[in-house]
Design an enzyme around this catalytic site. Structure first.
Site, PDB file in Angstrom:
ATOM      1  N   LYS A  70      -1.426  -1.068  -3.980  1.00 10.72           N
ATOM      2  CA  LYS A  70      -2.522  -0.099  -4.009  1.00 10.72           C
ATOM      3  C   LYS A  70      -1.874   1.278  -3.960  1.00 10.72           C
ATOM      4  O   LYS A  70      -1.239   1.633  -2.972  1.00 10.72           O
ATOM      5  CB  LYS A  70      -3.464  -0.322  -2.826  1.00 10.72           C
ATOM      6  CG  LYS A  70      -4.673   0.594  -2.798  1.00 10.72           C
ATOM      7  CD  LYS A  70      -5.607   0.173  -1.661  1.00 10.72           C
ATOM      8  CE  LYS A  70      -6.879   1.012  -1.624  1.00 10.72           C
ATOM      9  NZ  LYS A  70      -6.652   2.372  -1.093  1.00 10.72           N
ATOM     10  N   TYR A 129       0.847  -1.190   0.000  1.00 14.90           N
ATOM     11  CA  TYR A 129       0.000   0.000   0.000  1.00 14.90           C
ATOM     12  C   TYR A 129       0.885   1.244   0.000  1.00 14.90           C
ATOM     13  O   TYR A 129       1.749   1.398   0.852  1.00 14.90           O
ATOM     14  CB  TYR A 129      -0.860  -0.031   1.266  1.00 14.90           C
ATOM     15  CG  TYR A 129      -2.128   0.782   1.265  1.00 14.90           C
ATOM     16  CD1 TYR A 129      -2.114   2.138   1.009  1.00 14.90           C
ATOM     17  CD2 TYR A 129      -3.345   0.201   1.578  1.00 14.90           C
ATOM     18  CE1 TYR A 129      -3.277   2.880   1.039  1.00 14.90           C
ATOM     19  CE2 TYR A 129      -4.518   0.928   1.614  1.00 14.90           C
ATOM     20  CZ  TYR A 129      -4.476   2.274   1.345  1.00 14.90           C
ATOM     21  OH  TYR A 129      -5.638   3.003   1.395  1.00 14.90           O
TER      22      TYR A 129
END
Length: 309
Positions: free
Chosen positions: A166, A140
């Site tokens: 992400k 992330y």
């Protein structure tokens, strides 16, 4: 046992809200309603217990319970990735193992936060979690905890089981750069709702966002327009999305605003957990009226919740 390959985790993926009742307890019935609503609307996957899901306001046992409810309600209809980030690696590993036990298709985590960790410590954190189970992992990149540089991303991509990232940022040349330097098979997800079109054009495999809870049809149509290379339509829809998002962000808690919108539609999305604030009755009336005005001002159509106001 997971049903989907992580490469199936593509398209329009809501970062799912967690449904709490007025006493801030997990509302199982509401959670099931929300999940089935999103799947029936045509979303391509579910991302659980992250920031949008107020994951950091819950105990590990509560987070596990939410995952269990969702997995049971989903019944293998769409891929599910569970966010397992926590303030300590041991906690994250426990959540990762549980996600594997209940049949999730992948795990994800924000980098370690609160203290300022260096790159080696961040890589170690992800390595230990990724090695703790057999599920593929999505790392992330998010401004709230500090964006990772390309060197760190390459190091993370080299970890076995790390299959994607992400990427929540307001610039997207990095998505192209990641695909070029790490490889096309390394999955990249655009996490900025306001820039879904930009992320998809830069080569993102999917878009993961908060506002897909209240207007999944709008983002599904954005992706369809991009896939069809209809950039006029994609741009028109993205502008509408931005107007709605910016309006909701004026609230003390946009999570509360989203939950109010869903409740108006008969979908029990519940309430926020403290320290997030819920809207008072008067604030809900004011918010609803302001959304009507927004719809008229920008001539927004094709957004279900606005069409129903």
């Amino acid at each position: 046992m997971s049903k989907f390959d992580i490469k199936d985790f593509k398209g329009v993926i809501p970062a799912v809200l967690t449904v709490f009742d007025k006493n801030e307890e997990i509302d199982e019935k509401g959670m099931r309603e929300l999940i089935s609503y999103l799947i029936d609307k045509g979303v391509d996957g579910l991302y659980l217990t992250g920031s949008t899901g107020e994951g950091f306001t819950m105990s590990s046992e509560e987070r596990k319970r939410v995952v269990e409810i969702v997995m049971d309600e989903n019944k293998g209809r769409v891929p599910v990735v569970v966010h397992v980030g926590a303030i300590g690696t041991k906690l994250s590993i426990d959540l990762a193992k549980h996600a594997e036990e209940v049949g999730a298709d992948g795990i994800s985590s924000v980098p370690p936060f609160y203290w300022k960790f260096n790159e080696n410590q961040i890589v170690k954190y992800y390595t230990e979690i990724a090695n703790s189970c057999n599920l593929p992992m999505i790392v992330y990149n998010v401004p709230l905890v500090g964006l990772l540089g390309m060197n760190a991303i390459k190091r993370l991509a080299a970890i076995e089981n790390v299959k994607g990232i992400k990427y929540t940022a307001l610039s997207h040349y990095e998505i192209t750069q990641i695909k070029d330097e790490v490889g096309e098979d390394f999955l990249v997800y655009s996490g900025a709702d306001e820039m879904a079109v930009s992320g998809l054009l830069a080569g993102a495999d999917g878009i993961i966002g908060s506002f897909y809870n209240i207007m999944p049809e709008l983002f599904i149509n954005i992706k369809k327009a991009v896939d069809a290379k209809d950039m006029d339509e994609a741009t028109r829809l993205q502008k509408q999305a931005v107007e709605i998002i910016m309006h909701c962000l004026k609230l003390p808690s946009f999570y509360a605003g989203m939950k109010s919108i869903l409740r108006w539609r008969g979908i029990n999305a519940g309430y926020c957990r403290s320290p997030f604030e819920n809207l008072s009755e008067a604030e809900e009336v004011e918010f609803r009226n302001s959304l009507k005005k927004l719809k008229e001002t920008y001539n927004i159509s094709g957004v279900d919740f606005l069409d129903e106001i």
